[in-house]
Design a protein around this motif. Structure first.
Motif, PDB file in Angstrom:
ATOM      1  N   SER A   1       0.828  -1.208   0.000  1.00 13.83           N
ATOM      2  CA  SER A   1       0.000   0.000   0.000  1.00 13.83           C
ATOM      3  C   SER A   1       0.859   1.254   0.000  1.00 13.83           C
ATOM      4  O   SER A   1       0.642   2.197   0.759  1.00 13.83           O
ATOM      5  CB  SER A   1      -0.938   0.004   1.223  1.00 13.83           C
ATOM      6  N   HIS A   2       1.842   1.247  -0.901  1.00 15.13           N
ATOM      7  CA  HIS A   2       2.791   2.362  -0.983  1.00 15.13           C
ATOM      8  C   HIS A   2       3.042   2.679  -2.453  1.00 15.13           C
ATOM      9  O   HIS A   2       3.449   1.803  -3.217  1.00 15.13           O
ATOM     10  CB  HIS A   2       4.111   1.982  -0.299  1.00 15.13           C
TER      11      HIS A   2
ATOM     12  N   SER B   1       9.175  14.083  -4.906  1.00 14.43           N
ATOM     13  CA  SER B   1       9.320  15.371  -4.228  1.00 14.43           C
ATOM     14  C   SER B   1       9.805  15.203  -2.788  1.00 14.43           C
ATOM     15  O   SER B   1       9.381  14.284  -2.079  1.00 14.43           O
ATOM     16  CB  SER B   1       7.986  16.125  -4.235  1.00 14.43           C
ATOM     17  N   TRP B   2      10.638  16.118  -2.353  1.00 12.31           N
ATOM     18  CA  TRP B   2      11.278  16.074  -1.042  1.00 12.31           C
ATOM     19  C   TRP B   2      10.242  16.067   0.077  1.00 12.31           C
ATOM     20  O   TRP B   2       9.294  16.861   0.091  1.00 12.31           O
ATOM     21  CB  TRP B   2      12.192  17.295  -0.887  1.00 12.31           C
ATOM     22  N   GLY B   3      10.431  15.151   1.042  1.00  9.66           N
ATOM     23  CA  GLY B   3       9.644  15.161   2.270  1.00  9.66           C
ATOM     24  C   GLY B   3       8.206  14.711   2.133  1.00  9.66           C
ATOM     25  O   GLY B   3       7.444  14.795   3.093  1.00  9.66           O
ATOM     26  N   VAL B   4       7.811  14.222   0.936  1.00 13.27           N
ATOM     27  CA  VAL B   4       6.412  13.888   0.680  1.00 13.27           C
ATOM     28  C   VAL B   4       6.173  12.394   0.876  1.00 13.27           C
ATOM     29  O   VAL B   4       6.926  11.561   0.356  1.00 13.27           O
ATOM     30  CB  VAL B   4       5.991  14.307  -0.744  1.00 13.27           C
ATOM     31  N   TYR B   5       5.115  12.072   1.629  1.00 13.20           N
ATOM     32  CA  TYR B   5       4.674  10.695   1.832  1.00 13.20           C
ATOM     33  C   TYR B   5       3.282  10.562   1.214  1.00 13.20           C
ATOM     34  O   TYR B   5       2.276  10.810   1.868  1.00 13.20           O
ATOM     35  CB  TYR B   5       4.621  10.356   3.327  1.00 13.20           C
ATOM     36  N   PRO B   6       3.194  10.176  -0.067  1.00 10.25           N
ATOM     37  CA  PRO B   6       1.869  10.085  -0.699  1.00 10.25           C
ATOM     38  C   PRO B   6       1.125   8.844  -0.198  1.00 10.25           C
ATOM     39  O   PRO B   6       1.707   7.764  -0.056  1.00 10.25           O
ATOM     40  CB  PRO B   6       2.185   9.968  -2.198  1.00 10.25           C
ATOM     41  N   ASP B   7      -0.160   9.022   0.061  1.00 12.26           N
ATOM     42  CA  ASP B   7      -1.007   7.888   0.406  1.00 12.26           C
ATOM     43  C   ASP B   7      -1.546   7.275  -0.883  1.00 12.26           C
ATOM     44  O   ASP B   7      -1.963   7.995  -1.788  1.00 12.26           O
ATOM     45  CB  ASP B   7      -2.162   8.345   1.295  1.00 12.26           C
TER      46      ASP B   7
END
Length: 468
Positions: free
Chosen positions: A11-12, A373-379
């Motif tokens: 789920s990533h 993109s830097w620092g981004v954790y997309p769900d």
């Protein structure tokens, strides 16, 4: 596809980048299969004659190089092992003086650092590969041999031609590897036209002086940061780990420098693709990243470079800047950005927040593109919308909104669950800073800023309200 199976399993979101190789400029073949050794100061001819080469000449099957080269221009053979300087030219030949001697053999590559060639960055093979990439749904396309902004315009037009109805357009990443990218404002124009940049230090290091490459790397990164475009630093990050289980100290410093410069991502090449220690290379790079990003000096440096980043005068910019400051003040665990195409999230990333940025989007394609993109954790979305079954047209229908104001609380609850799944929060009282646009799903807009505990939108200080 195996990659998508892994994506679903964990789920990533995983971004697939298709790499177009671009034109390969090479000399012809020699009568001596072992090639010829060129002495310093000798005259060596490159021409269009198809006859096999010898110690005085060889075919150069690229008339565009002969046309673009002028007396005094440099030609580099075999990644710069042999350096030739044009001393005379005709309509179908170049006479060159050997400045750096060495061996030249069949089909060795030729670089032209002083010339802009009148050729497309896309070969017939690249065009066929691009059509295939668009067809299978890659998330990013990397374009090699970028010389000028027109190369980005060309590939964007080709992608548009291959897109099916309602298909997401892959993002375009320009590989900066030619000196012509740094003249006449070309770099800024290229960055504006594409979706991301790769600092291709291998080829850039062949065509530019070694002492210039670190400065050019900083210039590229600064330009991308100012314009809010993700930038990847690539090539020879851990070169020694192709053969060795541990890197050199210089390589570790090189990676940390790229991180301090403000790169969004750093990329391994042969180390993980063909080296003897691929897993160890990835683990080592991650260790260096973790160590640098946990250092207090790094966070102080982030504050300095954030102060010099691009500042616009829109509601989205004001909300984004405020979200970073509020998150730092209230010691929030994350900033949560609701987005359709990723514009707001990339703006938040540009601010280099001190906490992770959780991107909530209804589209898997957007979540995949945002991993760069830097620092981004997309769900990774599961239902095709912000927790609802709705297509894009419904989300953009402002007269009949797919997500009503009453539903917004449900959407916020889903965001809290996503933060928990990602490990960004661990306590119900952990705070999240939320940015969103109203009407809900407005592309590129952020006009709502809210602080919410991980327990959900109806809770505060451990007290939760319920409604009949």
């Amino acid at each position: 596809m195996l990659i998508r199976e892994v994506e679903e399993k964990y789920s990533h979101p995983i971004a697939i980048l298709g790499d177009l190789q671009g034109p390969k400029l090479r000399v012809g073949e020699f009568s001596n299969p072992n090639g010829e050794y060129l002495e310093k100061g000798q005259i060596f001819r490159l021409d269009l004659d198809e006859a096999q080469g010898d110690g005085s000449r060889v075919m150069l099957p690229h008339p565009e190089i002969i046309e673009a080269s002028e007396v005094g221009h440099v030609l580099l053979v075999d990644d710069g092992k042999v350096k030739l300087v044009v001393s005379n030219k005709g309509p179908d030949y170049l006479d060159c003086t050997v400045e750096v001697p060495g061996k030249i053999s069949n089909r060795k590559g030729v670089n032209t650092p002083d010339s802009v060639l009148k050729i497309s960055a896309l070969t017939p093979k690249d065009r066929a590969d691009l059509e295939y990439m668009v067809g299978i749904g890659v998330d990013w396309v990397a374009l090699s041999f970028v010389q000028q902004p027109q190369d980005i315009e060309e590939i964007n037009e080709l992608i548009d031609q291959h897109l099916k109805e309602d298909q997401f357009k892959p993002a375009v990443m320009a590989k900066i590897e030619k000196p012509s990218c740094f003249v006449d404002g070309n770099l800024e124009k290229i960055v504006d036209l594409c979706d991301g940049i790769m600092v291709a230090r291998g080829d850039l290091g062949v065509e530019c002086a070694p002492e210039d490459v670190p400065l050019l790397q900083k210039r590229i990164i600064d330009t991308c940061r100012f314009r809010g475009k993700p930038v990847v630093v690539a090539t020879q990050m851990l070169e020694s780990m192709i053969e060795s289980p541990t890197p050199t100290r210089a390589e570790a410093s090189d990676i940390s420098t790229a991180i301090f410069d403000g790169a969004d991502a750093i990329m391994l090449s042969a180390e993980s693709a063909a080296g003897k220690f691929p897993e160890e290379s990835v683990a080592m790079q991650q260790r260096i990243i973790n160590r640098v990003e946990s250092d207090p000096h790094y966070h102080r440096y982030l504050d300095q470079i954030t102060a010099s980043s691009s500042k616009k005068e829109t509601a989205t910019d004001a909300v984004t800047v405020a979200a970073r400051q509020i998150a730092q003040t209230v010691k929030a665990k994350a900033i949560v950005c609701f987005t359709l195409r990723g514009t707001t999230v990339r703006r938040a990333s540009q601010e280099r927040a001190t906490v992770p940025i959780l991107a909530i989007t209804p589209f898997k394609e957007t979540s995949r593109q945002l991993v760069m993109s830097w620092g981004v954790y997309p769900d990774l979305p599961r239902s095709g919308s912000f927790g609802f079954t709705a297509d894009e047209e419904d989300l953009l229908d402002y007269d009949n909104q797919a997500v009503s104001s009453n539903d917004f609380d449900i959407v916020l609850k889903n965001a809290a669950r996503a933060a928990l799944r990602k490990g960004l929060v661990s306590d119900p009282n952990d705070l999240l800073v939320i940015t969103a646009g109203v009407p809900f799903g407005t592309p590129g807009a952020a006009n709502i800023l809210r602080i919410m505990p991980a327990a959900g939108p109806n809770c505060w200080n451990g007290v939760c309200q319920t409604y009949d």
